[in-house]
Design an enzyme around this catalytic site. Sequence first.
Site, short mmCIF file in Angstrom:
data_model
loop_
_atom_site.label_atom_id
_atom_site.label_comp_id
_atom_site.label_asym_id
_atom_site.label_seq_id
_atom_site.Cartn_x
_atom_site.Cartn_y
_atom_site.Cartn_z
CG HIS A 1 6.63 -0.15 9.66
ND1 HIS A 1 7.23 0.72 10.55
CD2 HIS A 1 5.35 0.30 9.52
CE1 HIS A 1 6.34 1.63 10.92
NE2 HIS A 1 5.21 1.41 10.30
CG ASP B 1 3.89 5.29 3.26
OD1 ASP B 1 4.03 5.35 4.49
OD2 ASP B 1 3.24 4.38 2.69
O1 5SP Z 1 2.53 0.60 8.27
C1 5SP Z 1 2.22 1.71 7.90
C2 5SP Z 1 2.46 2.89 8.76
O2 5SP Z 1 2.90 2.56 10.05
C3 5SP Z 1 1.63 1.90 6.54
O3 5SP Z 1 1.02 3.15 6.42
C4 5SP Z 1 2.66 1.67 5.48
O4 5SP Z 1 3.57 2.76 5.49
C5 5SP Z 1 2.05 1.43 4.09
O5 5SP Z 1 1.47 2.52 3.51
P1 5SP Z 1 0.54 2.54 2.19
O6 5SP Z 1 1.09 1.57 1.20
O7 5SP Z 1 -0.85 2.23 2.62
O8 5SP Z 1 0.66 3.96 1.73
#
Ligand code: 5SP
Length: 502
Positions: free
Chosen positions: A83, A240
Site C-alpha cells: 500500500h 508481502d
Molecule cells: O498493510 C498491510 C497489509 O494490508 C501490512 O501487512 C503491510 O503489508 C506491512 O507488512 P509487514 O511489514 O508487517 O510485513
Amino acid sequence: MSEVVLGVDLGTSSVKISAVDRQGNIVAQQSYDYPLSQPKPGYSEQNPEDWVNGTTVAIVRLILDDGIKPEDIAGISYSGQMHGLVLLDDNNQVLRPAILWNDTRTTPQTKEIAEKMGQEFIDITRNKALEGFTLPKILWVKENEPEIFSQASSFVTPKDYVRYRMTGKLAMEISDAAGTVAMDVANRTWSKEVQEAFGLKPEFFPEIIEGPEFAGTISPKYAAFSGLTTETKVFGGAADNAAGAIGSAILQPNMVMSSIGTSGVVLKYEDNADADYKGKVHFFNHAIPGKFYSMGVTLAAGYALSWFKKTFAADEDFTAMVESAGKSTVGANGLLFTPYLVGERTPYADGDIRASWTGIDGTHKKSDFVRSVLEGIIFSFKDIFDIYEEAGTDFDTVVAIGGGAKSPLWLQIQADIFNKKVVSLKNEQGPGMGAAILAATGLGWFDSVQDAAAAWNSFDKEYLPDADRAARYAEIHAIYKQVYGATAEISHELLAFRRSAK
Ligand SMILES: O=C(CO)[C@@H](O)[C@H](O)COP(=O)(O)O
Ligand SMILES: Nc1ncnc2c1ncn2[C@@H]1O[C@H](COP(=O)(O)OP(=O)(O)O)[C@@H](O)[C@H]1O
C-alpha cells in the site's frame, strides 16, 4: 555452487534476502534495517532510497560474505510491504517520502471516497476505502500538497519501486495493484470508475503484471552498483502477505496464515472472487495467477512488542524478554492490553483509536506486562478469526510466519487463543520464500506457483491447543472485546487533545 534464486522481502523494519537453491534450501540470508519516520501523530513515512540501498547492501553481502556467485543468481523476485505510495515525476524521480501502509492521516479522504462512490466502490475494488490503502494517500497529496501532485506523472508501491530501480522498467504487480483499491478486482484491471470519480488520468496508473511474470533483466547501471550480472532475470513478485501465503503453502481453504511482522495479518486463500465478507476483511488478487485472498490486519503487532521493548526493556535481549512472559499466567494475572498504538484496521476501521492497558494491579510484574502485550496482539487476531467464523468459513490449521514466529511461547499462546493447531515453518521467512518461489516459477523450474510452493514447503513444529488454557482464553477474549467500545471515545478525545498542542 549451483544455481539460486533470490527472494527479496522488503519489510517495514528491514529488507531480508534469501538465496534459495533448486531444492528449496535457503543457502544464505542477509538483512539490512532501515528507519521509520513518524513526524506527526498518525504519520508514517520511509525514504525509498533507504530500500534501494538496504537491498543493495544485502545483495553485496550475499556475494562477498556468503560466496554466492553473481552468475549463479538465475532469478530475483520480491515480497513487499503493501500500500505505500511512491510518487514519481516524468523522469521517475521520487517526489516526496513514501507514505506507508500504517499511516492514518487520510481519514478525510476515506470519507470522501465513501461519500462519492458508496457501495459501488466496494463492489468494484472489493474493499472499503481504509486509511492505509494507496488511493486515499494519492488523494491526500492531491489535496494537501498540490504543488507536488502537479509534478506527479505516476506512482508505484514499495517493492515495485525497488524492482524499477534494478531493471529500469516501471510496472505494478497485481497483488500490490489490488492493495491500492483502484482496481476492478474481479476483472483484473485498473478501475475506470475510480479514475473518473477522482479525476485521475489512466496514464497515472502503471502497467499491471503478474507475480511470476518476467519483468526484465538487471540493468547495466544496477549491475555496476550491486555486482549482479545483466543476465539475471527479474520477476514481478507479490505483496508481502500474498508472498507469505505462497511461502507457507496456504493453498487450500482449510488453512489460514497468521503473520506477525510489524503488522499482524490473518489471511485466507480464495479460489475465486465469489466470497462476500461485505468489506469486513480485505479482498485482493493473489500473486498466484487467477486466484484471490482475503485478510484482516492488526496495524501494530510486532510493532507493539518492539515498542514495548524499546520503551521499557531497552537493555534486555529480545528473546529473553519475550520468554519472561512464561513467568506470568494465562491472562497475565488479569492484565489486558489492546495493541492499537497506531490506530486499527480489523475489526475496527479506526485510525484514531489508541492502545490501552486495563486492570493494572499493584502486584503486577514486568513479566505480566510482557505477557499482556503478547496476548493482546493475539486477541486482536482472534477478532479476525471471529469475522471468518461468523461468515461460516471453517479451517483447522494455522501456519505462523514473520518475526513473531521465532518465539515458541508466542506460538503456543496462538494455539491456545485460536484453539487451533498452529504450525511453524523451518525458517520464519515465509514472504522471502514466497518471493523465491515466484522467481523459480518464472524461470520455469516449476509449472505453477502451486507446484513450487508444494515442493518447497518446509513445515516444522506443530503447536496443539490445551483445552484448559483455551477455555480460560475464551473467557478473557470476551472481556477483551469490550475494551474497544469502552475506550474509543476517551481515546479519540485524547488524540484530539494531543493534535491541538502548539
Ligand atoms: O498493510 C498491510 C497489509 O494490508 C501490512 O501487512 C503491510 O503489508 C506491512 O507488512 P509487514 O511489514 O508487517 O510485513
Ligand atoms: N525473538 C523474537 N521473538 C518474538 N518476536 C520477535 C523476535 N524478534 C523479533 N520479533 C518481532 O518480529 C517483528 C519483525 O518481524 P518481521 O517479519 O521481520 O517484520 P517486517 O517484515 O515488518 O519488517 C518485530 O516487530 C518484533 O516484534
